[in-house]
Design a protein around this motif. Structure first.
Motif: not given
Length: 427
Positions: A189-190, A402-404, A408-413
């Protein structure tokens, strides 16, 4: 802020889009029904579709397809394949991300979906609930034990392990292999150019080993059923589809749910009025999970679609072969559909039995595991709030990491440090 790379083109890598995608996409949504953007790594423009009704059209209308090979009479570019190539993913491994159930159209999609849909029916999910609840309690025991100075990372000790354990038990991935899937999911996902090719190679090799082991020792799990469909069912499942199905089920079956739990917990703790209401009225939990999926769902954009013919969308012509991206985060905060859309409201009414948000998608590609994800969200938040009556963020909401990402497809901590004071014993 500026969200434009030119007079009409959105820069998806604008720091403001990456920092606050909900606000940025809202401004884009109000500019025009369709807006051009450029996908990183391709230089090719796509159309961003941001308004609620239009997003549902793109997701549910058969004139928009996932596979550009199904656009007749054109040489539509496969932009996802180009993006993977730009990130160093060889074609021999790219097919395991692109040629499966998520990108299949029509009869192929239905064929693949039927092979696994029985494992995700409402009845089967309900039968799993006691096991999910036990896993949640065991993990909270471990999180309490791991807390230093009363602080623990929810993502590390709870939000990730819960859905990984559930989906791996369902599919048939042995316990010792499960920690690797979290790291593989993070790398995928990154979308980092230095990691994706190697990750896919390792995952494909690992799944191949699992298939060999399960052929030798069949079990009551999805992997055994898929192997049987491959070996005995003729053309029901190809070699590539078998590997891709396992990869998709495990990654999709834990990544989004982990971040629903993480985002949802952070949102409730940052909105003490909503948290207090949920504590007073725990029967609101199903509605709360639905609202959290709308307000801070982890999937910001749907997978790319291609117009299979000339289409008019919101009065704007979309030519055959053009790529469009439905922005779920914009649709789920569209004031045309939701009153006070930027307000978190766990009492927000649903439309009868149908959820109004599009966080799980819409149409034929509606999330196969939506019922399981909702249940895991309900179980996780219920157990967490019951166990820790004084639960609090250990940092200010604005300091959460937040994950780099490369898109901008996911909103991830990355982490969610929580203060676990006032823990109650189980049992």
């Amino acid at each position: 802020m500026s969200v434009q790379a030119g007079p009409e083109t959105v820069d998806l890598m604008d720091p403001e889009v990456l920092r606050d995608p909900f606000g940025a996409f809202a401004r884009i949504r109000e500019r025009a029904p369709l807006v051009r953007a450029v996908l990183p790594g391709t230089g090719v423009p796509v159309r961003l579709v941001t308004r609620y009704d239009d997003v549902r059209t793109v997701l549910g209308d058969g004139r928009f397809v996932n596979d550009p090979a199904h656009v007749p009479g054109t040489d539509a570019r496969d932009l996802r394949r180009e993006m993977l190539r730009a990130r160093g993913v060889p074609e021999e491994y790219a097919r395991y991300v692109l040629d499966g159930i998520l990108d299949a159209d029509g009869d192929d999609h239905l064929r693949l979906r039927r092979l696994v849909s029985r494992a995700f029916t409402a009845r089967r999910v309900a039968e799993l609930r006691p096991r999910v609840e036990q896993i949640a309690e065991d993990l909270l025991d471990g999180m309490t034990a791991a807390a230093g100075d009363g602080v623990a990372d929810l993502m590390e000790h709870f939000a990730y392990p819960l859905p990984i354990t559930v989906i791996c038990e369902l599919v048939g991935v042995p316990g010792p292999d499960r920690p690797r899937w979290r790291e593989w999911g993070r790398e995928l996902f990154s979308m980092r150019a230095d990691g994706m090719g190697g990750v896919l190679r390792d995952m494909v090799g690992h799944i191949g080993d699992l298939i060999v082991r399960r052929r030798a020792e069949p079990a009551d799990d999805l992997l055994t059923a898929l192997i049987r469909a491959h070996d005995e069912g003729g053309d029901r499942l190809s070699d590539t589809e078998l590997v891709t199905m396992v990869l998709t089920l495990v990654i999709a079956g834990h990544e989004t749910t982990a971040h629903l739990i993480g985002n949802g917990t952070a949102a409730l703790l940052a909105h003490p009025d909503q948290l207090a209401l949920l504590r007073r009225e725990p029967e609101l939990m199903p509605r709360a999970v639905c609202e959290l999926m709308r307000w801070c769902g982890p999937v910001l954009m749907a997978r790319m679609r291609y117009a299979a013919e000339d289409v008019e969308l919101a009065g704007v012509p979309v030519r055959r072969g053009e790529a469009v991206v439905a922005v779920l985060a914009a649709a789920d905060r569209d004031p045309r559909e939701f009153g006070e859309p930027d307000r978190l409201d766990i009492t927000r009414e649903t439309d009868g039995r149908r959820e109004r948000h599009v966080g799980f998608g819409h149409g034929l590609h509606y999330c196969l595991g939506a019922a399981l994800a909702r249940q895991e969200g309900e179980v996780a938040l219920t157990a967490l709030l019951r166990r820790f009556p004084d639960l609090a963020l250990a940092v200010a909401p604005g300091e959460l990491e937040r994950e780099r990402q490369q898109l901008p497809s996911m909103w991830r901590l990355s982490r969610l440090p929580l203060r676990l004071t006032g823990a109650r014993k189980t049992g």
